[in-house]
Design an enzyme around this catalytic site. Structure first.
Site, mmCIF file in Angstrom:
data_model
loop_
_atom_site.group_PDB
_atom_site.id
_atom_site.type_symbol
_atom_site.label_atom_id
_atom_site.label_comp_id
_atom_site.label_asym_id
_atom_site.label_seq_id
_atom_site.Cartn_x
_atom_site.Cartn_y
_atom_site.Cartn_z
ATOM 1 N N LYS A 1 0.844 -1.201 0.000
ATOM 2 C CA LYS A 1 0.000 0.000 0.000
ATOM 3 C C LYS A 1 0.880 1.253 0.000
ATOM 4 C CE LYS A 1 -0.236 -0.391 5.021
ATOM 5 N NZ LYS A 1 -1.045 -0.850 6.152
ATOM 6 N N ARG B 1 -10.424 -0.526 15.283
ATOM 7 C CA ARG B 1 -10.517 0.062 13.949
ATOM 8 C C ARG B 1 -11.555 -0.756 13.181
ATOM 9 N NH1 ARG B 1 -4.859 0.804 10.748
ATOM 10 N NH2 ARG B 1 -5.400 -1.248 9.985
ATOM 11 N N HIS C 1 -6.096 -7.621 12.969
ATOM 12 C CA HIS C 1 -4.900 -6.768 12.921
ATOM 13 C C HIS C 1 -4.452 -6.440 14.339
ATOM 14 C CE1 HIS C 1 -1.979 -4.276 10.969
ATOM 15 N NE2 HIS C 1 -2.478 -3.136 11.389
ATOM 16 N N ARG D 1 1.295 -10.762 6.993
ATOM 17 C CA ARG D 1 1.163 -9.559 6.152
ATOM 18 C C ARG D 1 2.268 -8.576 6.498
ATOM 19 N NH1 ARG D 1 -3.954 -9.795 8.699
ATOM 20 N NH2 ARG D 1 -3.350 -7.906 9.789
ATOM 21 N N TYR E 1 13.627 32.150 3.074
ATOM 22 C CA TYR E 1 12.454 32.945 3.439
ATOM 23 C C TYR E 1 12.485 33.395 4.891
ATOM 24 C CZ TYR E 1 10.253 31.309 -0.893
ATOM 25 O OH TYR E 1 9.965 31.044 -2.206
ATOM 26 N N CYS F 1 12.545 25.345 1.577
ATOM 27 C CA CYS F 1 11.588 25.876 0.602
ATOM 28 C C CYS F 1 10.824 24.716 -0.040
ATOM 29 C CB CYS F 1 12.306 26.659 -0.484
ATOM 30 S SG CYS F 1 13.466 27.898 0.138
ATOM 31 N N ASP G 1 11.019 23.503 -3.071
ATOM 32 C CA ASP G 1 11.810 22.643 -3.951
ATOM 33 C C ASP G 1 13.306 22.681 -3.652
ATOM 34 O OD1 ASP G 1 9.352 22.561 -5.680
ATOM 35 O OD2 ASP G 1 9.932 24.658 -5.921
#
Ligand SMILES: *Cc1c(COP(=O)(O)O)cnc(C)c1O
Length: 370
Positions: free
Chosen positions: A37, A135, A164, A220, A264, A309, A311
């Site tokens: 996942k 859950r 689980h 799992r 910044y 920042c 990027d």
């Protein structure tokens, strides 16, 4: 490989993923479901799944039906199972693609059965029980009656039963045994009623490694196949290795005079003449906008200075005067004799390493090595 054409990227060693899975298969002694996942915990859904299949895996665990459909479209030869909720509206697609769905709610189960009948294909389901996670899941105490009813729904094939674990990554806690006692009571009831399905599973990575009784006939495992410890209390045994390295590059190196603001809002100012490098990575890549991050340049730890920042971010290179524009910078992984692990990144960011790798942005190129 120098990957001179890239500015920030992930290197993922698929042979390491295969080796980790083989180790798990040996330790658990039962088949391994590779949990892929969230883009295989950032490692790349399709490539990681292919590697898992090469290692002998026949089950692929995902959270959402769209992840399972992606596996189906890529022609990956293993059963995808959606471990979370699937809207009944999509159960027809699931049946057609031959994937497995979790089921824990009666009305949803009925709707699934109707959809499966409509497309004329059986829908394979795994009944999910909440033995203590708090859950998703049906009540294990009413499980035998519920499973009897589930079997009467035309269109559904009840292939598995699962639960689980909430605290398997803290093996000293009694929770896991308490949950497994509840699950075992359900399984005995199912056995006696002739309703025990083919597949029974409960263990995540920590459960598979630390609780032999939780292995049943399928485990799992997610985090362990990527070579990351389930937790500090439940480390991986010898032989496992992390599969992922995150790199960027210095795209500029300049000396700034004292008291020069960096990035910044000038949250950092140079104290003296300082050698400042720019890295081509930012928060849009999953590198958190947080003060105090460290990275590796030429095998040495250097501090990120000023605000990260979107990027880019800046580093102080005073400890590495030989650093040059174009040098590789390591954000997760080894460089020289030093290493920054995903766990260390997580500590820096006040979270767990699961979130660090799942937060690696889709825009990061993933380079697969063997
Ligand atoms: C994510 C998940 C797993 C895998 O957990 P790891 O700790 O990564 O091994 C197993 N089962 C379910 C239901 C999950 O949601």
């Amino acid at each position: 490989m120098d990957h001179a054409d890239l500015t920030t990227w992930l290197e993922i060693d698929l042979s390491v993923i295969r080796k980790n899975i083989r180790l798990l298969q040996e330790i658990a002694g039962v088949p391994v479901m590779a949990v892929v996942k969230a883009n295989a915990y950032g490692h790349g859904l399709i490539e990681a799944s292919r590697a898992a299949v090469q290692a002998g895996v026949q089950w692929l665990g995902v959270a959402r039906i769209d992840e399972a459909l992606e596996l189906h479209r890529a022609g990956i030869r293993a059963h995808p199972i959606v471990l979370g909720y699937t809207p009944p509206e999509r159960a027809g697609e699931a049946a057609q693609a031959g994937m497995r769905l979790a089921v824990y709610d009666s009305r949803v189960a009925q709707a699934y059965a109707a959809q499966a009948k409509a497309v004329g294909k059986p829908l394979y389901v795994h009944a999910k029980f909440d033995t203590g996670m708090g859950r998703l899941g049906a009540s294990p105490e009413e499980g035998v009656e519920w499973m009897r009813w589930l079997h009467t729904l035309e269109g559904l094939q009840v292939e598995g039963v699962f639960t689980h674990l909430a605290e398997a990554d803290d093996p000293q806690k009694p929770t896991t045994h308490w949950q497994l006692d509840r699950f075992d009571a359900l399984l005995s009831g199912l056995e006696a009623a002739g309703l025990r399905p083919a597949w029974v599973h409960a263990a995540n990575s920590a459960g598979a490694l630390y609780f032999p009784r939780a292995r049943y006939n399928l485990v799992r495992t997610g985090i362990a196949i990527y070579g990351l410890n389930p937790s500090a209390h439940a480390p991986l045994p010898e032989g496992f290795r992390p599969a992922l390295t995150w790199k960027t590059r210095l795209t500029s190196v300049k000396i700034f005079p004292p008291n020069h603001g960096i990035s910044y809002n000038y949250r950092y100012r140079t104290k003296s003449d300082e050698r400042i490098g720019v890295c081509a990575v930012g928060y849009a890549d999953g590198f958190r906008r947080q003060m105090g991050n460290m990275v590796l340049v030429r095998g040495r730890r250097v501090p990120v200075v000023g605000s990260v920042c979107m990027d880019q971010c800046m580093v102080n290179l005073d400890q590495v005067p030989e650093a040059q524009m174009g040098d590789e910078v390591v954000l997760i992984g080894q460089q020289g004799n030093d290493e920054i692990t995903a766990e260390e990144r997580a500590r820096e960011w006040g979270t767990i390493h699961y979130e660090v790798v799942c937060g690696l942005a889709n825009r990061l190129p993933r380079i697969y090595v063997e």
